[in-house]
Motif scaffolding. Structure first.
Motif: not given
Length: 88
Positions: A1-13, A38-48
């Motif tokens: 499941m996606f964390d909304n705050k992490q996704c919101e941060a990624f979208l904004a960047v 970074q937390a999203l990148e860790k979750k996916f195991g890839q640099v975004l």
């Protein structure tokens, strides 16, 4: 499941093109935005995002951006539909 705050941060960047501008838009620090990405990148195991000037989304980052933009549009459509059906 996606964390909304992490996704919101990624979208904004991705949309603003910088951690600093994303932080201002979300009323957070650039450090907080970076930690969320970074937390999203860790979750996916890839640099975004390749950090530099300018920031560059990786192939995985681009795919995630498209997916999250689609989800945001679906959410907006759902809210619009629900508001139409809630009217007496």
């Amino acid at each position: 499941m996606f964390d909304n705050k992490q996704c919101e941060a990624f979208l904004a960047v991705a949309e603003y093109g910088s951690f600093e501008q994303a932080a201002r838009a979300l009323c957070l620090t650039a450090s907080a935005i970076s930690l969320r990405v970074q937390a999203l990148e860790k979750k996916f195991g890839q640099v975004l995002i390749v950090r530099g000037k300018p920031l560059i989304l990786t192939t995985t980052g681009k795919a995630l951006l498209i997916h999250l933009q689609h989800l945001r549009l679906q959410e907006q459509n759902l809210l619009q539909t629900l508001s139409l059906h809630s009217a007496p």
